[in-house]
Enzyme design. Sequence first.
Site, PDB file in Angstrom:
ATOM      1  N   ASP A 109     -21.421 -32.476  24.331  1.00 35.00           N
ATOM      2  CA  ASP A 109     -21.156 -31.478  23.175  1.00 35.00           C
ATOM      3  C   ASP A 109     -20.903 -31.917  21.725  1.00 35.00           C
ATOM      4  O   ASP A 109     -19.994 -32.962  21.811  1.00 35.00           O
ATOM      5  CB  ASP A 109     -20.461 -30.119  23.634  1.00 35.00           C
ATOM      6  CG  ASP A 109     -19.056 -30.297  23.933  1.00 35.00           C
ATOM      7  OD1 ASP A 109     -18.851 -31.357  24.315  1.00 35.00           O
ATOM      8  OD2 ASP A 109     -18.192 -29.382  23.294  1.00 35.00           O
ATOM      9  N   ASP A 128      -8.359 -25.321  32.208  1.00 32.85           N
ATOM     10  CA  ASP A 128      -7.337 -26.337  32.025  1.00 32.85           C
ATOM     11  C   ASP A 128      -6.527 -26.653  30.823  1.00 32.85           C
ATOM     12  O   ASP A 128      -6.859 -26.126  29.775  1.00 32.85           O
ATOM     13  CB  ASP A 128      -8.397 -27.694  32.306  1.00 32.85           C
ATOM     14  CG  ASP A 128      -8.897 -28.159  30.823  1.00 32.85           C
ATOM     15  OD1 ASP A 128      -9.977 -27.515  30.336  1.00 32.85           O
ATOM     16  OD2 ASP A 128      -8.331 -29.037  30.286  1.00 32.85           O
ATOM     17  N   CYS A 130       8.970 -25.704  45.472  1.00 28.93           N
ATOM     18  CA  CYS A 130       8.365 -26.974  45.304  1.00 28.93           C
ATOM     19  C   CYS A 130       9.590 -28.027  45.769  1.00 28.93           C
ATOM     20  O   CYS A 130      10.675 -27.447  45.804  1.00 28.93           O
ATOM     21  CB  CYS A 130       8.034 -27.327  43.856  1.00 28.93           C
ATOM     22  SG  CYS A 130       9.608 -27.652  42.920  1.00 28.93           S
TER      23      CYS A 130
HETATM   24 ZN   LIG Z   1       9.952 -25.812  41.609  1.00 28.41          ZN
END
Ligand SMILES: [Zn+2]
Length: 374
Positions: A150, A270, A310
């Site tokens: 594009d 994103d 995490c």
């Molecule tokens: Zn973390």
Amino acid sequence: MSTSAPIAHSFTPTGVGRARLGRIETPHGSVETPEFMPVGTQATVKALTPGDLRDADTQMILGNAYHLNLRPTAERIARLGGLHRFMAWDGPILTDSGGFQVFSLADLRHVDDDGATFTSHLDGSTHRLTPERAMEIQALLGSDIAMAFDQLVDPALPRAEVAEAMERTHRWAERSLAARGRPDQAVFGIIQGGIDPELRRASTAAIAALPFDGIAVGGLSVGESKVEMSATLDVVADALAEDPRPRYLMGVGSPADFFAAVEHGIDLFDCVLPTRVARTGQVWTDAGRLNLRNARFQDDSGPIDPSCACETCRNHSRAYLAHLFRGRELLAYRLATLHNVTWTLALLRRLRASLADGTFDVLRASVDLAFAHR
Ligand SMILES: [Zn+2]
């Protein structure tokens, strides 16, 4: 999955604005939507291994045809078995076609009706991208979803210039489809038209009329206001109406932007933001943004976010991260990035759950509050 379509998409409306809960099945696995895609421009989500991405529950990542073709080249990646094997990521990959990079990175670009000629930001060599070449590059990379080529322009340009680029984008969309290189690769079309409602409506109609596997909204998150972005998404959503294909908003964004996009019926987005800011020491938490370079964290023995699962939050203190950033230790970049990607994807999981159980507005208010005042 149908043998004729490279991807399958199913979804249900949620009653929250235009938000929908869905699933996209690709040749490398399925993606629960709405979902955020971490950006792996150079065949790497910066500082993370594929194992880190798995631990963060990443469903799909984004790669970039422009960058990968300048180095190491699409032909080399194809010789080495394709992008999935090259980077050892066996999950879904979406590749951008290069339109945005030609707009934002390339020097001395010249755009004509056939394509774009530009000077590499790496070594000054001259390159040309056409819709046909952009599709060939993405076929060589072997991504699950390829993007049409594009022409993005600054929405602040005179209307005639925005309209000209939009018309060219429509012609390039048809050429991109005609040049699609492999039956196992989906191709998404890109809506342009700046922030002009009439142009956006026309572009949405033109792109939706073509047999793309999905529809992307391009040309936003390039300097317009939040109000302008929201109004533009309204126009697109109205024009798409009941179109069942996946909808991808390119280049968005911040935690607050996720909720706005989802409410407008967006399934995928994103942005480099969570990974880019992590490398500067900024981490995202349920309490908002924290800058780990701030002196107050040097004696803070707690984790970045006590609710985050995490590796960084399970094992390391804010004080340790503050120390690593002050010393520019390489581990700082991995630990902070791993946290931000994990937290962001966990937020999207919570967002999907909130759409299912009717608490979307509550979650949105808590995130808006946390990220507004810091
Ligand atoms: Zn973390």
